[in-house]
Design an enzyme around this catalytic site. Structure first.
Site, mmCIF file in Angstrom:
data_model
loop_
_atom_site.group_PDB
_atom_site.id
_atom_site.type_symbol
_atom_site.label_atom_id
_atom_site.label_comp_id
_atom_site.label_asym_id
_atom_site.label_seq_id
_atom_site.Cartn_x
_atom_site.Cartn_y
_atom_site.Cartn_z
ATOM 1 N N ASN A 193 56.132 -53.946 -17.038
ATOM 2 C CA ASN A 193 57.395 -53.908 -17.765
ATOM 3 C C ASN A 193 57.469 -52.602 -18.538
ATOM 4 O O ASN A 193 56.993 -52.493 -19.666
ATOM 5 C CB ASN A 193 57.504 -55.114 -18.695
ATOM 6 C CG ASN A 193 57.667 -56.404 -17.919
ATOM 7 O OD1 ASN A 193 58.740 -56.702 -17.403
ATOM 8 N ND2 ASN A 193 56.582 -57.169 -17.822
ATOM 9 N N GLU A 194 58.035 -51.606 -17.899
ATOM 10 C CA GLU A 194 58.070 -50.251 -18.430
ATOM 11 C C GLU A 194 59.058 -50.137 -19.594
ATOM 12 O O GLU A 194 59.848 -51.060 -19.849
ATOM 13 C CB GLU A 194 58.466 -49.274 -17.313
ATOM 14 C CG GLU A 194 57.531 -49.289 -16.109
ATOM 15 C CD GLU A 194 56.221 -48.560 -16.361
ATOM 16 O OE1 GLU A 194 55.795 -48.462 -17.536
ATOM 17 O OE2 GLU A 194 55.611 -48.090 -15.390
#
Length: 652
Positions: A193-194
């Site tokens: 989850n950037e």
């Protein structure tokens, strides 16, 4: 003691308290300098446990998982685990395997869901998380393969969205995740989850951030080989777990740990969303905890015990904050920055200033103040750490008549480019053809190696012949490097510890044979002083593992009664000891720094573009030059003597 606003104590925290009470290497909140009853975690929004030994961290987290497994087994219900990959959780998996083998912990009723997988990625690829999990956990315990769930990176693109929805449905069907294990990246992402990921996100295909890809470059033998996408569980999927443990180790994680624990919730740092989870615990080592307020500046939270070490840190911090030399700090400076109690402790600003100034000044040791005629071993994890990290003091020790041995602990062969192998092979063949007559042995070797390199794919394990050539390249460079320092081949020992000989980036655990090799060297040479790499930011943990081998060997050889050699810790290409932590500061002249850089140049396979540079794209000599000059500059700005450059060491 309240651990964090809005959070009740997780079972992990209670267990850690028990361990701390029994003398284990665990700190739950507070600060070693805090007064009794003072809560040092007031700014922490996620309960955070500091554990100064990685094995203890693994045992603590694995112990919690084992407790949950047994509790569920007693009630005939499966436990649902969310699992992560990477170097940080691998110690937890090894401890779970030990519990399975030695204490009968069964995984027959455990269901697992892995966080993520690269895309596209074959399950049998050396880079796949599917393969990682089976090699490092699943194949070594009694889990039912039907209960293992890992995102499929081999799907056709058109099938990915449906598979992601099915993954979410499977989590729901299993009753939700009971315990989620996480690591954290320097960008603060959890799973993949950037930055920019939303709190309501679920399992999906994502594009990888450039920093994430650069971090993974070493595992893929080049950033160009890292996939640009991945399948990951979303923030909402993770927050749905009933209990979460997130692990972080090393100095390079300190900034993001503070951001996640103390900062505002921000989509740019996915880990901050964990602040909204009612049962999350952060497990960090001392290095990763270094930027937390209770560790870095505990006086900003509440009253502290003004021990000498803390006074040095506080005054140095104050001088930098005010942009003044130490001896110029005033009562106003102390009062405006919450340090009036320090002045009160010593009676006046001048007394505090003088104390800290003299303490820092006493750390500076030129050649005349360094040891002479001692039996000394410099343990170098890789074949260039000696000159990169301590080239200056190495030369001074030689000049002081110390009996020096440089022990290179690993071959460093995975950090040699294939084109260097081709270059050396070409040299051998040309020498053979033009001056030695045709030698079938050389020609046959060249054919074998060239054929392999022609078909080699990124990340493939080298054949033994290639590994040997790369090892010899590093060894010859190492000898050339120490010759600049005034030593010779006779002063070099190449230990080639077995834990490193996997041919892959990921290494085996330190084993009895590794320890025995180091112990044999200690018994043979009987050193009075040893240098050991004490940094934790080495991207693959090799420095940390080498230190473990040395520590265990010291215990085997000297036990608790014999007089051990004095241990001086140095740091590598990624970090330097802060001047407040260093025991010894060794000044270098311009000529000495130039000589050190020339020794680094001898490592030609690591020059221009090293295979594993970490996040810093500069060459090693450039990092060293700036690091050593910066250390000297810091002392100058504090009003101490001005030097051209400086190395820092901690006497353990």
């Amino acid at each position: 003691m309240s651990l964090a606003t809005g959070h009740s104590a997780a079972p992990d925290v209670l267990q850690a308290r028990s361990l701390a009470t029994s003398g284990g290497p665990v700190r739950v909140g507070g600060s070693p300098f805090a007064l009794d009853g003072v809560d040092g975690t007031a700014r922490e929004r996620i309960p955070t446990i500091i554990i100064d030994e990685h094995g203890a961290m693994a045992r603590l987290v694995a112990g919690r998982i084992a407790t949950l497994i047994r509790e569920r087994a007693a009630s005939s219900r499966p436990l649902v685990l969310g699992l992560a990959t990477g170097s940080t959780p691998i110690g937890v998996y090894r401890e779970l395997i030990r519990l399975h083998r030695e204490e009968g912990l069964s995984f027959r009723h455990v269901v697992t869901f892995n966080l993520d997988e690269y895309y596209p990625m074959r399950a049998d690829s050396i880079h796949s998380y599917h393969r990682f999990m089976w090699e490092n956990l699943f194949s070594l315990v009694d889990i039912d393969p039907v209960n293992v769930h890992i995102p499929d990176g081999s799907l056709a693109r058109g099938d990915v969205e449906t598979a992601c929805q099915a993954y979410e449905a499977a989590i729901v069907a299993a009753g939700g995740i009971d315990f989620q294990l996480l690591g954290i990246c320097k960008t603060g992402h959890i799973g993949f989850n950037e930055p920019g990921s939303g709190e309501t996100s679920r399992t999906r295909l994502v594009h990888l951030d450039s920093i994430t890809r650069r971090d993974a470059a070493a595992d893929f033998f080049g950033e160009e080989n890292v996939p640009r996408e991945a399948i990951t569980m979303g923030i909402a999927s993770i927050l749905g777990a009933r209990e979460i443990a997130i692990l972080a180790t090393g100095e390079h994680k300190a900034g993001v740990v503070r951001r996640a624990v103390e900062g505002e919730i921000d989509r740019a740092v996915a880990a901050t969303f964990l602040q909204r989870h009612p049962n999350t615990t952060f497990y960090v080592d001392d290095a990763a905890a270094a930027d937390l307020t209770r560790v870095a500046t505990p006086w900003l939270i509440d009253e502290v015990v003004w021990e000498e070490a803390l006074a040095v840190r506080a005054v140095t911090w104050l001088a930098a904050r005010c942009g003044k030399a130490i001896l110029k700090l005033t009562q106003h400076d102390y009062a405006e920055n919450g340090l009036s109690s320090l002045v009160a402790r010593h009676g006046s600003p001048g007394a505090v200033n003088g104390l800290v100034f003299n303490i820092l000044g006493a750390k500076i040791r030129g050649k005349s103040k360094l040891p002479r005629r001692l039996k000394t071993i410099c343990f170098s994890p890789h074949p260039d750490d000696d000159v990169i990290s301590m080239g200056g003091i190495l030369r001074k020790f030689v000049e002081n008549g110390n009996d020096m041995t440089v022990a290179y602990m690993t071959s460093g062969n995975i950090a040699v480019f294939d084109h260097d192998v081709r270059r050396y092979l070409d040299f051998l063949v040309r020498l053979d053809e033009e001056h030695m007559g045709r030698n079938a042995t050389v020609q046959e070797l060249a054919t074998i190696v060239q054929d392999f390199l022609q078909r080699k794919q990124p990340g493939d394990v080298d054949i033994p012949e290639v590994q040997d050539i790369k090892r010899i390249i590093r060894e010859s460079e190492a000898v050339s490097g120490i010759e600049v320092m005034g030593l010779s081949k006779a002063n070099a020992r190449f230990l080639n510890l077995p834990f490193y000989q996997t041919g892959k980036v990921r290494k085996d655990p330190i084993g009895p044979v590794d320890v025995a090799i180091v112990a044999d060297l200690l018994r043979e040479l009987q050193p009075e002083l040893i240098f050991v790499a004490g940094d934790l930011s080495d991207p693959h943990g090799t420095h940390r593992m080498c230190k473990e081998a040395i520590d265990r060997a010291l215990d085997d050889v000297y036990g608790t009664g014999a007089a051990r050699p004095e241990v001086w810790l140095y740091r590598g290409a990624w970090q330097e000891w802060p001047i407040t932590e260093a025991t010894v500061l060794v000044p270098l002249s311009q000529e000495e720094l130039t000589l050190k850089i020339q020794a680094i140049f001898k490592h030609q396979s690591q020059k221009d573009s090293a295979p594993f540079p970490g996040q810093d794209e500069r060459e090693f000599w450039q990092r060293v030059e700036q690091r050593n000059k910066t250390t000297a500059s810091q002392l100058d700005q504090l009003g101490l003597a001005e030097y051209f450059a400086m190395e820092a060491y901690v006497i353990a």
